[in-house]
Enzyme design. Structure first.
Site, PDB file in Angstrom:
ATOM      1  N   CYS A 137     -11.332  22.948  23.784  1.00  0.00           N
ATOM      2  CA  CYS A 137     -11.116  23.561  22.210  1.00  0.00           C
ATOM      3  C   CYS A 137     -12.117  24.883  22.199  1.00  0.00           C
ATOM      4  O   CYS A 137     -12.073  25.612  22.891  1.00  0.00           O
ATOM      5  CB  CYS A 137     -11.109  22.442  21.284  1.00  0.00           C
ATOM      6  SG  CYS A 137     -10.381  23.020  19.802  1.00  0.00           S
ATOM      7  N   HIS A 150      -6.698  18.916  23.114  1.00  0.00           N
ATOM      8  CA  HIS A 150      -7.420  17.941  22.983  1.00  0.00           C
ATOM      9  C   HIS A 150      -6.655  16.792  23.744  1.00  0.00           C
ATOM     10  O   HIS A 150      -5.760  16.286  23.489  1.00  0.00           O
ATOM     11  CB  HIS A 150      -7.604  17.296  21.592  1.00  0.00           C
ATOM     12  CG  HIS A 150      -8.561  18.155  20.767  1.00  0.00           C
ATOM     13  ND1 HIS A 150     -10.079  18.091  20.819  1.00  0.00           N
ATOM     14  CD2 HIS A 150      -8.383  19.293  20.149  1.00  0.00           C
ATOM     15  CE1 HIS A 150     -10.658  18.826  19.852  1.00  0.00           C
ATOM     16  NE2 HIS A 150      -9.564  19.828  19.605  1.00  0.00           N
ATOM     17  N   GLU A 172      -7.896  14.126  24.706  1.00  0.00           N
ATOM     18  CA  GLU A 172      -8.301  12.906  24.126  1.00  0.00           C
ATOM     19  C   GLU A 172      -7.529  12.576  23.028  1.00  0.00           C
ATOM     20  O   GLU A 172      -7.499  11.408  22.646  1.00  0.00           O
ATOM     21  CB  GLU A 172      -9.896  12.740  23.952  1.00  0.00           C
ATOM     22  CG  GLU A 172     -10.202  13.336  22.509  1.00  0.00           C
ATOM     23  CD  GLU A 172     -10.332  14.801  22.450  1.00  0.00           C
ATOM     24  OE1 GLU A 172     -10.797  15.422  21.557  1.00  0.00           O
ATOM     25  OE2 GLU A 172      -9.916  15.520  23.422  1.00  0.00           O
TER      26      GLU A 172
END
EC number: 6.3.5.5
Length: 345
Positions: free
Chosen positions: A242, A321, A323
């Site tokens: 990001c 992202h 995750e």
């Protein structure tokens, strides 16, 4: 308790206040995530912003405090259509209203969020206030002029986290959420620092990772980080997520720009030309692909072509992202790719 949403274009909306009685100011943005409201509210990338939930119903399942992405709520305020502010289920015993009061964050409910999302899409993000009395004269400074990263991550001494077998990563925390936990699960050892650390004094690491974070990546307060990354191109493997992708791109000499209304939500499609992924996004800035010279763009947003995946010699970064938290796990391969490129796969 009545509250008012006052926007820089003169629009004033009224609704039912909840959470803190405080007033708030920030950049009005929206998220398209349908679930994961606690993870969203505690994402440090939202520092300096007031969040509109495109999903009309919020907090219709119990708070699970273990799913917080940081040590507290990071949005300045939240704007909802139908918030279940008194929901209390199971063993959690926490009301949404009570939680926001403790966090000092105001909310305003009963707003036509569908109209508001369309307004932001048409006109761009809007500097706005949540106030108790709309009759006062208000100024609308740009929150992005502030050093938002320092607000998200106060200065601290370097922290060493011992892993088992994955090599040692210098983790530059610019407002990280769940990424730190993911790297620990990959058995990396981590040296966690913030942007105010003298990065040139840190030794004993195999690679550099730059986290997500709030605000403008070209803000002057980040010049030392960009300079450090620039000096390490071709010296240490560089990775980013990001905001981290944007910082690495700036270090290579590329430019970034502010998007009209950004990408925020857990349902954004990304393609590399061969595969497509559903990903989680939270960014209001992006890399200008026309300024890229010394690395490759290998992934794009499927809707607007925004730069999403970049790679170079000993460099790999993504705008989304992997995750998630909240969101899909389509791109968790990123962490395996890190290990492979560092040489510990």
């Amino acid at each position: 308790m009545k509250k008012y949403l006052v926007m820089e274009d003169g629009t004033v909306l009224s609704g039912q206040g909840y959470g803190s009685y405080k007033e708030a100011y920030g950049e009005l943005v929206f998220t398209t995530s349908m679930t994961g409201y606690l993870e969203t509210l505690t994402d440090p990338s939202y520092v300096g912003q007031m969040l509109v939930f495109a999903s009309p119903t919020i907090a219709n399942y119990a708070l699970e405090m273990g799913k917080m992405e940081s040590n507290g709520v990071k949005v300045s305020a939240l704007i909802t259509k139908d918030a279940h502010i008194e929901l209390k289920k199971g063993g959690y015993g926490r009301e949404f209203d009570e939680f926001l009061k403790e966090q000092g964050i105001p909310g305003i409910d009963g707003i036509d969020t569908r109209m508001l999302v369309r307004k932001i899409r048409a006109n761009g993000v809007l500097r706005s206030y949540v106030v108790n009395d709309p009759s006062h004269s208000l100024d609308f400074p740009d929150p992005m002029n502030d050093d938002l990263v320092s607000k998200a991550v106060p200065h601290h001494d370097p922290v060493f986290v011992k892993g088992e077998e994955g090599g040692t990563v210098l983790f530059i925390d610019l407002g990280s959420k769940n990424t730190l936990k993911e790297l620990m699960l990959q058995n990396f050892s981590l040296i966690v620092v913030d942007k105010q650390t003298n990065l040139d004094e840190i030794e004993g690491y195999d690679a550099i990772f730059v986290s997500n974070g709030p605000g403008d990546p070209s803000h002057p307060s980040l010049s030392n980080v960009i300079k450090f990354l620039s000096h390490n191109i071709g010296v240490k493997p560089l990775f980013g997520i990001c905001f981290g992708l944007q910082a690495i791109s700036l270090a290579y000499g590329a430019k970034t720009y502010k998007m009209k209304f950004g990408h925020r939500g857990s349902n954004h499609a990304v393609t590399d030309g061969t595969h497509s992924y559903v990903t989680t996004h939270n960014h209001g800035y992006a890399v200008d692909g026309s300024t890229v010279k010394d690395f490759k763009v290998i992934g794009w947003d499927a809707n607007d072509g925004t730069v999403e995946i970049i790679e170079g010699d000993d460099m790999f970064a993504v705008q989304f992202h992997p995750e998630a938290s909240p969101g899909p796990h389509d791109t968790r391969w990123f962490f395996g790719e890190m290990k492979r490129r560092i040489g510990y796969a």
